[in-house]
Design an enzyme around this catalytic site. Structure first.
Site, PDB file in Angstrom:
ATOM      1  N   GLN A 111       0.821  -1.205   0.000  1.00 53.61           N
ATOM      2  CA  GLN A 111       0.000   0.000   0.000  1.00 53.61           C
ATOM      3  C   GLN A 111       0.867   1.272   0.000  1.00 53.61           C
ATOM      4  OE1 GLN A 111      -3.628  -0.942   0.608  1.00 53.61           O
ATOM      5  NE2 GLN A 111      -3.922   0.939  -0.538  1.00 53.61           N
ATOM      6  N   LYS A 114       1.775   1.819  -3.676  1.00 57.35           N
ATOM      7  CA  LYS A 114       0.543   2.069  -4.433  1.00 57.35           C
ATOM      8  C   LYS A 114       0.043   3.481  -4.162  1.00 57.35           C
ATOM      9  CE  LYS A 114      -2.686  -1.025  -3.800  1.00 57.35           C
ATOM     10  NZ  LYS A 114      -3.881  -1.780  -3.346  1.00 57.35           N
ATOM     11  N   LYS A 126      -2.827  -1.054   6.631  1.00 58.54           N
ATOM     12  CA  LYS A 126      -3.806  -2.119   6.323  1.00 58.54           C
ATOM     13  C   LYS A 126      -4.242  -2.743   7.631  1.00 58.54           C
ATOM     14  CE  LYS A 126      -5.636  -4.104   2.697  1.00 58.54           C
ATOM     15  NZ  LYS A 126      -5.827  -3.558   1.337  1.00 58.54           N
ATOM     16  N   ASP A 166     -11.907  -3.952   1.988  1.00 57.55           N
ATOM     17  CA  ASP A 166     -11.061  -4.904   1.255  1.00 57.55           C
ATOM     18  C   ASP A 166     -11.872  -6.208   1.233  1.00 57.55           C
ATOM     19  OD1 ASP A 166      -8.055  -5.151   0.200  1.00 57.55           O
ATOM     20  OD2 ASP A 166      -8.478  -7.021   1.215  1.00 57.55           O
ATOM     21  N   THR A 209     -12.178   0.740  -8.056  1.00 59.93           N
ATOM     22  CA  THR A 209     -11.030  -0.149  -8.242  1.00 59.93           C
ATOM     23  C   THR A 209     -11.142  -0.878  -9.584  1.00 59.93           C
ATOM     24  OG1 THR A 209     -11.011  -0.453  -5.855  1.00 59.93           O
ATOM     25  CG2 THR A 209      -9.625  -1.924  -7.148  1.00 59.93           C
ATOM     26  N   SER A 376     -10.664   6.775  -2.743  1.00 63.93           N
ATOM     27  CA  SER A 376     -10.812   6.980  -1.298  1.00 63.93           C
ATOM     28  C   SER A 376     -10.209   8.319  -0.891  1.00 63.93           C
ATOM     29  CB  SER A 376     -10.099   5.862  -0.526  1.00 63.93           C
ATOM     30  OG  SER A 376     -10.887   4.698  -0.464  1.00 63.93           O
TER      31      SER A 376
HETATM   32  P1  NDP Z   1     -14.646  -9.028  -2.078  1.00 62.18           P
HETATM   33  O1  NDP Z   1     -14.735  -9.563  -0.723  1.00 62.18           O
HETATM   34  O2  NDP Z   1     -15.692  -8.111  -2.594  1.00 62.18           O
HETATM   35  O3  NDP Z   1     -14.512 -10.215  -3.141  1.00 62.18           O
HETATM   36  C1  NDP Z   1     -13.485 -11.126  -3.049  1.00 62.18           C
HETATM   37  C2  NDP Z   1     -13.639 -12.139  -4.174  1.00 62.18           C
HETATM   38  O4  NDP Z   1     -12.458 -12.942  -4.237  1.00 62.18           O
HETATM   39  C3  NDP Z   1     -14.798 -13.098  -3.931  1.00 62.18           C
HETATM   40  O5  NDP Z   1     -15.293 -13.543  -5.157  1.00 62.18           O
HETATM   41  C4  NDP Z   1     -14.089 -14.226  -3.173  1.00 62.18           C
HETATM   42  O6  NDP Z   1     -14.753 -15.480  -3.247  1.00 62.18           O
HETATM   43  C5  NDP Z   1     -12.774 -14.285  -3.874  1.00 62.18           C
HETATM   44  N1  NDP Z   1     -11.773 -14.816  -2.939  1.00 62.18           N
HETATM   45  C6  NDP Z   1     -11.407 -14.274  -1.752  1.00 62.18           C
HETATM   46  N2  NDP Z   1     -10.511 -15.044  -1.137  1.00 62.18           N
HETATM   47  C7  NDP Z   1     -10.319 -16.092  -1.952  1.00 62.18           C
HETATM   48  C8  NDP Z   1      -9.506 -17.227  -1.861  1.00 62.18           C
HETATM   49  N3  NDP Z   1      -8.716 -17.454  -0.797  1.00 62.18           N
HETATM   50  N4  NDP Z   1      -9.540 -18.101  -2.900  1.00 62.18           N
HETATM   51  C9  NDP Z   1     -10.338 -17.887  -3.976  1.00 62.18           C
HETATM   52  N5  NDP Z   1     -11.148 -16.811  -4.104  1.00 62.18           N
HETATM   53  C10 NDP Z   1     -11.129 -15.941  -3.108  1.00 62.18           C
HETATM   54  O7  NDP Z   1     -13.207  -8.328  -2.158  1.00 62.18           O
HETATM   55  P2  NDP Z   1     -12.656  -7.241  -3.191  1.00 62.18           P
HETATM   56  O8  NDP Z   1     -13.250  -7.438  -4.532  1.00 62.18           O
HETATM   57  O9  NDP Z   1     -12.762  -5.921  -2.549  1.00 62.18           O
HETATM   58  O10 NDP Z   1     -11.110  -7.609  -3.220  1.00 62.18           O
HETATM   59  C11 NDP Z   1     -10.547  -8.497  -4.179  1.00 62.18           C
HETATM   60  C12 NDP Z   1      -9.043  -8.237  -4.281  1.00 62.18           C
HETATM   61  O11 NDP Z   1      -8.829  -6.883  -4.694  1.00 62.18           O
HETATM   62  C13 NDP Z   1      -8.266  -8.402  -2.986  1.00 62.18           C
HETATM   63  O12 NDP Z   1      -6.970  -8.874  -3.311  1.00 62.18           O
HETATM   64  C14 NDP Z   1      -8.150  -6.981  -2.457  1.00 62.18           C
HETATM   65  O13 NDP Z   1      -7.052  -6.823  -1.603  1.00 62.18           O
HETATM   66  C15 NDP Z   1      -7.968  -6.238  -3.765  1.00 62.18           C
HETATM   67  N6  NDP Z   1      -8.279  -4.808  -3.761  1.00 62.18           N
HETATM   68  C16 NDP Z   1      -9.492  -4.342  -3.355  1.00 62.18           C
HETATM   69  C17 NDP Z   1      -9.773  -2.995  -3.402  1.00 62.18           C
HETATM   70  C18 NDP Z   1     -11.101  -2.444  -3.037  1.00 62.18           C
HETATM   71  O14 NDP Z   1     -11.298  -1.238  -3.199  1.00 62.18           O
HETATM   72  N7  NDP Z   1     -12.051  -3.237  -2.590  1.00 62.18           N
HETATM   73  C19 NDP Z   1      -8.760  -2.015  -3.844  1.00 62.18           C
HETATM   74  C20 NDP Z   1      -7.537  -2.623  -4.322  1.00 62.18           C
HETATM   75  C21 NDP Z   1      -7.319  -3.964  -4.254  1.00 62.18           C
HETATM   76  P3  NDP Z   1     -15.524 -16.046  -1.950  1.00 62.18           P
HETATM   77  O15 NDP Z   1     -16.783 -15.261  -1.858  1.00 62.18           O
HETATM   78  O16 NDP Z   1     -15.720 -17.488  -2.248  1.00 62.18           O
HETATM   79  O17 NDP Z   1     -14.608 -15.830  -0.784  1.00 62.18           O
HETATM   80  O1  2IT Z   2      -5.955  -2.604  -1.421  1.00 62.56           O
HETATM   81  C1  2IT Z   2      -6.493  -1.478  -1.468  1.00 62.56           C
HETATM   82  O2  2IT Z   2      -5.953  -0.527  -2.045  1.00 62.56           O
HETATM   83  C2  2IT Z   2      -7.806  -1.300  -0.840  1.00 62.56           C
HETATM   84  N1  2IT Z   2      -8.352  -2.261  -0.307  1.00 62.56           N
HETATM   85  C3  2IT Z   2      -8.453   0.049  -0.821  1.00 62.56           C
HETATM   86  C4  2IT Z   2      -7.909   0.886   0.283  1.00 62.56           C
HETATM   87  C5  2IT Z   2      -8.592   2.212   0.491  1.00 62.56           C
HETATM   88  O3  2IT Z   2      -8.186   2.875   1.458  1.00 62.56           O
HETATM   89  O4  2IT Z   2      -9.488   2.586  -0.261  1.00 62.56           O
END
Ligand code: NDP
Ligand code: 2IT
Length: 444
Positions: A111, A114, A126, A166, A209, A376
């Site tokens: 982070q 980033k 985090k 997250d 994102t 954010s």
């Molecule tokens: P969500 O909780 O909305 O969705 C996560 C998705 O990934 C679900 O489909 C979940 O499936 C799947 N998943 C999670 N863990 C696993 C695992 N161990 N194996 C397989 N599938 C898995 O999270 P986000 O969409 O917010 O986050 C997804 C990724 O993006 C993460 O790496 C996060 O750190 C990153 N990220 C998120 C940001 C944000 O703004 N939200 C910003 C930048 C990065 P299931 O429901 O089965 O667990």
């Molecule tokens: O991994 C990421 O950059 C996030 N989960 C978003 C963090 C934020 O402060 O919006």
């Protein structure tokens, strides 16, 4: 031994069980060799790399709560305040049973760079807990969030540390966390981002994102003489990032053919029906399998395997290390030529090296998914001004930020003779700003 190797050895020795943290640090330090080696003695004397790899603060705490059966449950909560060199700590909260200190530290470390790439004044942090939201009632989620915040509120604030969502933390959880913060402190302030629109949230943060991921993917394609329209896209995950990446890719004329969750993936050669995915995931909180039950053109496959689906572009949007060397080879063999990471560190190091060595276009997560945290920061600005911008205003700023990130990453890679190595470019460009700020502020 080189300074970089010395520090890497020390990081492993001091944090022996934190393998994801080692992986993230090693990737960054390997990229930085070309920068460090130019001025090794100064960096060593200043212990710059020791300082940047040691969090300013690690907070770990007990989270007790009562489930619907009256049973007391105890989880472990974390907040890692990694670097405040360029701004208040900023980064999400993850609720997933796999959460441990090493995972939160890898995420906090990523982070830092980033957030630097966004060009906005935000430091790296985090947090999260080993709580599993799956199958919990709304009341249980609220009980957990209130207990979590009852400890966390001591360490955060609009000008010190601003958490967000997250994995496992979306609008519902941010709402419960915000309510408890306000109750404990009496402050109505922008201490969290990803808030609902009725209490200080920003338009387009939900989409940011995924949209940002597609904007930077388009820039990368353009810079290499291609375009997104008409391409077939494979996406993993079906959460916040995956859904809005699919939405923007579709709007820009690509065809998204997969989505997945931790149980399996769906392949829909007609193109994913996003209204159906949203209904299953955002409303019913169901499993992706239900998509194939509702849609005759789709096929559900249990388990891993989403990377074996032929495509032009792959967007991993689920979780760390979900794409390994065999997956990378399968993508290439089936014609994929570009990968951009929506998730944090979804590609293993071996997969990343394969992408770079085989001449595929590869944009690492710390650049590709920075649109979320950037928006954010835009939410923080709106909260400070007590103003709300329109969707179009926020989206335009997000788009420009992603264009600028691509430019910074591309230029940094060229400056060090590493053209098209966007991993090196992202790490170097992110690092340079943080180091300058650290040097200016003395030994703190
Ligand atoms: P969500 O909780 O909305 O969705 C996560 C998705 O990934 C679900 O489909 C979940 O499936 C799947 N998943 C999670 N863990 C696993 C695992 N161990 N194996 C397989 N599938 C898995 O999270 P986000 O969409 O917010 O986050 C997804 C990724 O993006 C993460 O790496 C996060 O750190 C990153 N990220 C998120 C940001 C944000 O703004 N939200 C910003 C930048 C990065 P299931 O429901 O089965 O667990
Ligand atoms: O991994 C990421 O950059 C996030 N989960 C978003 C963090 C934020 O402060 O919006």
């Amino acid at each position: 031994m080189s300074y970089v190797d010395e520090v890497m050895e020390r990081v492993i020795a001091k944090n022996p069980s934190e393998k994801e943290f080692h992986q993230a640090v090693k990737e960054v330090l390997d990229s930085l060799r070309v920068v460090i080696e130019k001025n090794e003695e100064k960096f060593r004397k200043d212990a710059l790399l020791e300082r940047i790899t040691e969090p300013e603060r690690v907070i770990s705490f007990r989270v007790p709560w009562v489930d619907d059966k009256g049973q007391v449950q105890v989880n472990r909560g974390f907040r890692v305040q990694f670097s405040s060199a360029i701004g208040p700590y900023k980064g999400g909260l993850r609720l997933h049973p796999s959460v441990n200190q090493g995972i939160i530290k890898f995420l906090g470390f990523e982070q830092i760079f980033k957030n630097s790439l966004t060009g906005l004044p935000i430091g790296g942090g985090k947090g999260g807990a080993d709580f599993d939201p799956k199958g919990k009632s709304d009341r249980e989620i609220m009980a957990f969030c209130q207990s979590f915040m009852t400890e966390l509120f001591k360490y955060i604030g609009k000008d010190t540390d601003v958490p967000a969502g997250d994995i496992g933390v979306g609008g519902r959880e941010i709402g419960y966390l915000y309510g408890q913060y306000k109750r404990l402190t009496g402050l109505y302030e922008g201490v969290l981002t990803g808030k609902g629109l009725t209490y200080g949230g920003s338009l387009a943060r939900t989409e940011a994102t995924g949209y940002g991921l597609v904007y930077i993917t388009s820039e990368m394609l353009k810079a290499n003489g291609m375009e997104l329209a008409g391409k077939t896209v494979v996406i993993s995950g079906s959460g916040n990032v995956a859904i809005y990446a699919a939405q923007k890719a579709t709007q820009l004329g690509a065809k998204v053919v997969t989505m997945s969750d931790s149980n399996g993936y769906v392949y829909d050669p007609e193109g994913i029906d996003l209204a159906l995915v949203k209904e299953i995931k955002e409303v019913k909180r169901g499993r992706i399998k239900e998509y194939a039950e509702a849609k005759p053109s789709a096929k559900y496959t249990e388990g891993k395997g989403v990377w074996t689906v032929p495509c032009d572009i792959a967007l991993p949007c689920a979780t760390q290390n979900e794409l390994d060397l065999d997956d990378a080879k399968a993508l290439k063999a089936n014609g994929c030529f570009a990968v951009a990471e929506g998730a944090n560190m979804p590609s293993t190091r071996e997969a990343t090296d394969f992408f770079l060595e085989s001449g595929m276009l590869f944009m690492p997560g710390k650049a590709a998914n920075a649109g979320g945290v950037a928006t954010s920061a835009l939410e923080m600005s709106q909260n400070s001004q007590r103003m709300s911008w329109t969707f179009e205003e926020v989206d335009a700023k997000l788009h420009q930020i992603m264009v600028d990130i691509f430019k910074k990453v591309d230029e940094a890679s060229k400056k060090y003779g590493l053209e098209k190595n966007y991993v090196a470019g992202a790490n170097i460009a992110g690092f340079e700003k943080v180091v300058e700020a650290m040097n200016a502020q003395g030994i703190v």
